[in-house]
Design a protein around this motif. Structure first.
Motif, PDB file in Angstrom:
ATOM      1  N   SER A  20       0.677  -1.157  -0.307  1.00 23.55           N
ATOM      2  CA  SER A  20      -0.214   0.195   0.173  1.00 23.55           C
ATOM      3  C   SER A  20       1.066   1.402  -0.253  1.00 23.55           C
ATOM      4  N   CYS A  21       0.235   2.235  -0.722  1.00 22.92           N
ATOM      5  CA  CYS A  21       1.141   4.024  -0.692  1.00 22.92           C
ATOM      6  C   CYS A  21       0.348   4.768  -0.171  1.00 22.92           C
ATOM      7  N   ALA A  22       0.123   5.396   1.255  1.00 24.19           N
ATOM      8  CA  ALA A  22      -0.901   6.193   1.798  1.00 24.19           C
ATOM      9  C   ALA A  22      -0.058   7.400   1.173  1.00 24.19           C
ATOM     10  N   ALA A  23      -0.872   8.167   1.060  1.00 25.07           N
ATOM     11  CA  ALA A  23      -0.535   9.223   0.219  1.00 25.07           C
ATOM     12  C   ALA A  23      -1.265  11.166   0.360  1.00 25.07           C
ATOM     13  N   SER A  24      -0.314  11.253   0.848  1.00 21.77           N
ATOM     14  CA  SER A  24      -1.625  13.008   0.946  1.00 21.77           C
ATOM     15  C   SER A  24      -0.179  14.555   0.666  1.00 21.77           C
ATOM     16  N   GLY A  25      -1.109  15.740   0.562  1.00 22.52           N
ATOM     17  CA  GLY A  25      -0.317  16.351   0.977  1.00 22.52           C
ATOM     18  C   GLY A  25      -0.412  17.135  -1.088  1.00 22.52           C
ATOM     19  N   PHE A  26      -0.963  16.139  -1.751  1.00 30.12           N
ATOM     20  CA  PHE A  26      -1.481  16.781  -3.209  1.00 30.12           C
ATOM     21  C   PHE A  26      -2.600  16.262  -3.429  1.00 30.12           C
ATOM     22  N   PRO A  27      -3.589  17.446  -4.236  1.00 27.57           N
ATOM     23  CA  PRO A  27      -4.913  16.198  -4.737  1.00 27.57           C
ATOM     24  C   PRO A  27      -4.432  14.782  -5.432  1.00 27.57           C
ATOM     25  N   PHE A  28      -4.384  13.618  -4.591  1.00 33.47           N
ATOM     26  CA  PHE A  28      -4.547  12.400  -5.219  1.00 33.47           C
ATOM     27  C   PHE A  28      -5.311  11.637  -6.454  1.00 33.47           C
ATOM     28  N   SER A  29      -6.282  11.852  -6.160  1.00 34.51           N
ATOM     29  CA  SER A  29      -7.009  11.968  -7.409  1.00 34.51           C
ATOM     30  C   SER A  29      -6.775  12.297  -8.942  1.00 34.51           C
ATOM     31  N   SER A  30      -5.767  13.635  -8.374  1.00 34.43           N
ATOM     32  CA  SER A  30      -5.778  13.864 -10.533  1.00 34.43           C
ATOM     33  C   SER A  30      -4.308  13.446 -11.037  1.00 34.43           C
ATOM     34  N   TYR A  31      -4.027  12.900  -9.768  1.00 31.88           N
ATOM     35  CA  TYR A  31      -2.174  12.653 -10.263  1.00 31.88           C
ATOM     36  C   TYR A  31      -2.417  10.874 -10.617  1.00 31.88           C
ATOM     37  N   THR A  90      12.623  -9.741  -4.821  1.00 28.95           N
ATOM     38  CA  THR A  90      13.715  -9.010  -3.515  1.00 28.95           C
ATOM     39  C   THR A  90      14.108  -7.527  -4.275  1.00 28.95           C
ATOM     40  N   ALA A  91      13.527  -6.448  -3.543  1.00 29.49           N
ATOM     41  CA  ALA A  91      13.691  -4.777  -3.864  1.00 29.49           C
ATOM     42  C   ALA A  91      13.251  -4.539  -2.317  1.00 29.49           C
ATOM     43  N   VAL A  92      12.925  -3.265  -2.699  1.00 24.95           N
ATOM     44  CA  VAL A  92      12.704  -1.746  -1.804  1.00 24.95           C
ATOM     45  C   VAL A  92      11.395  -1.454  -2.454  1.00 24.95           C
ATOM     46  N   TYR A  93      10.447  -1.192  -2.456  1.00 22.88           N
ATOM     47  CA  TYR A  93       9.588  -0.529  -3.280  1.00 22.88           C
ATOM     48  C   TYR A  93       9.372   0.359  -3.040  1.00 22.88           C
ATOM     49  N   TYR A  94       8.905   1.478  -3.352  1.00 20.63           N
ATOM     50  CA  TYR A  94       8.579   2.762  -3.399  1.00 20.63           C
ATOM     51  C   TYR A  94       7.587   2.975  -4.616  1.00 20.63           C
ATOM     52  N   CYS A  95       6.366   3.870  -3.901  1.00 21.33           N
ATOM     53  CA  CYS A  95       5.575   4.858  -5.195  1.00 21.33           C
ATOM     54  C   CYS A  95       5.858   6.534  -5.844  1.00 21.33           C
ATOM     55  N   ASN A  96       5.786   6.670  -5.861  1.00 22.68           N
ATOM     56  CA  ASN A  96       5.884   8.271  -6.046  1.00 22.68           C
ATOM     57  C   ASN A  96       4.710   8.807  -6.448  1.00 22.68           C
ATOM     58  N   LYS A  97       4.906  10.288  -6.597  1.00 23.05           N
ATOM     59  CA  LYS A  97       3.688  10.513  -7.520  1.00 23.05           C
ATOM     60  C   LYS A  97       3.714  11.048  -9.246  1.00 23.05           C
ATOM     61  N   GLY A  98       2.744  11.013 -10.171  1.00 20.88           N
ATOM     62  CA  GLY A  98       2.866  11.541 -11.285  1.00 20.88           C
ATOM     63  C   GLY A  98       3.689  10.066 -12.205  1.00 20.88           C
ATOM     64  N   TYR A  99       3.469  10.447 -13.295  1.00 15.96           N
ATOM     65  CA  TYR A  99       3.466  10.071 -13.915  1.00 15.96           C
ATOM     66  C   TYR A  99       5.531  10.012 -14.538  1.00 15.96           C
ATOM     67  N   GLY A 100       5.912   9.074 -13.553  1.00 16.40           N
ATOM     68  CA  GLY A 100       7.583   8.913 -13.609  1.00 16.40           C
ATOM     69  C   GLY A 100       7.998   8.232 -14.783  1.00 16.40           C
ATOM     70  N   SER A 101       9.304   8.329 -15.036  1.00 17.21           N
ATOM     71  CA  SER A 101      10.043   7.682 -16.006  1.00 17.21           C
ATOM     72  C   SER A 101      11.033   5.968 -15.967  1.00 17.21           C
ATOM     73  N   ALA A 102      11.407   6.056 -16.330  1.00 21.52           N
ATOM     74  CA  ALA A 102      11.595   4.947 -15.825  1.00 21.52           C
ATOM     75  C   ALA A 102      12.592   4.309 -15.270  1.00 21.52           C
ATOM     76  N   SER A 103      14.061   5.300 -15.117  1.00 23.84           N
ATOM     77  CA  SER A 103      14.638   5.581 -14.226  1.00 23.84           C
ATOM     78  C   SER A 103      14.428   6.326 -12.095  1.00 23.84           C
ATOM     79  N   GLY A 104      13.222   7.368 -12.507  1.00 25.81           N
ATOM     80  CA  GLY A 104      12.585   7.768 -11.542  1.00 25.81           C
ATOM     81  C   GLY A 104      13.075   8.727 -10.881  1.00 25.81           C
ATOM     82  N   ASN A 105      15.140   9.581 -11.966  1.00 22.16           N
ATOM     83  CA  ASN A 105      15.219   9.809 -11.437  1.00 22.16           C
ATOM     84  C   ASN A 105      15.023  11.562 -10.945  1.00 22.16           C
ATOM     85  N   GLU A 106      14.034  12.160 -11.743  1.00 19.99           N
ATOM     86  CA  GLU A 106      12.978  12.991 -11.664  1.00 19.99           C
ATOM     87  C   GLU A 106      12.950  13.368 -10.709  1.00 19.99           C
TER      88      GLU A 106
END
Length: 120
Positions: A20-31, A90-106
């Motif tokens: 699960s990824c709990a998000a806050s601080g931005f209009p979640f449904s818009s992203y 096996t890995a650490v899993y992350y979520c992030n806001k928006g349409y991310g790139s393949a690397s997520g470096n942005e």
């Protein structure tokens, strides 16, 4: 923006986990929300993206047919259902806001992530 990932753990090959990824601080449904993972010694990789409306984009070939993403816009939560897990997941899993790139470096902000370990 605050992102809190949870639900990781240790599981045997073939098992399942739901992150699960709990998000806050931005209009979640818009992203869109992007899921990433980073295995030890490897670069971070994009697992997939779920749009605000629930469409799935850019799902990694390595997880197609085994992982699926969903979201609950009323609860500002995104989920990653992982089935038929393999040791290479096996890995650490992350979520992030928006349409991310393949690397997520942005991205300059990352949550703490959640560890998934697949081992017999």
């Amino acid at each position: 923006v605050q992102l809190v990932e949870s639900g990781g753990g240790s599981v045997q090959p073939g098992g399942s986990l739901r992150l699960s990824c709990a998000a806050s601080g931005f209009p979640f449904s818009s992203y869109s929300m992007s899921w990433y993972r980073q295995a030890p010694g490897k670069e971070r990789e994009l697992v997939g993206i779920i749009t605000g409306a629930g469409g799935l984009l850019n799902v990694a070939d390595s997880v197609k047919g085994r992982f699926t993403m969903s979201r609950d816009n009323a609860k500002n939560t995104a989920s990653l259902q992982m089935n038929s897990l393999k040791p290479e997941d096996t890995a650490v899993y992350y979520c992030n806001k928006g349409y991310g790139s393949a690397s997520g470096n942005e991205y300059t902000y990352w949550g703490q992530g959640t560890q998934v370990t697949v081992s017999s």
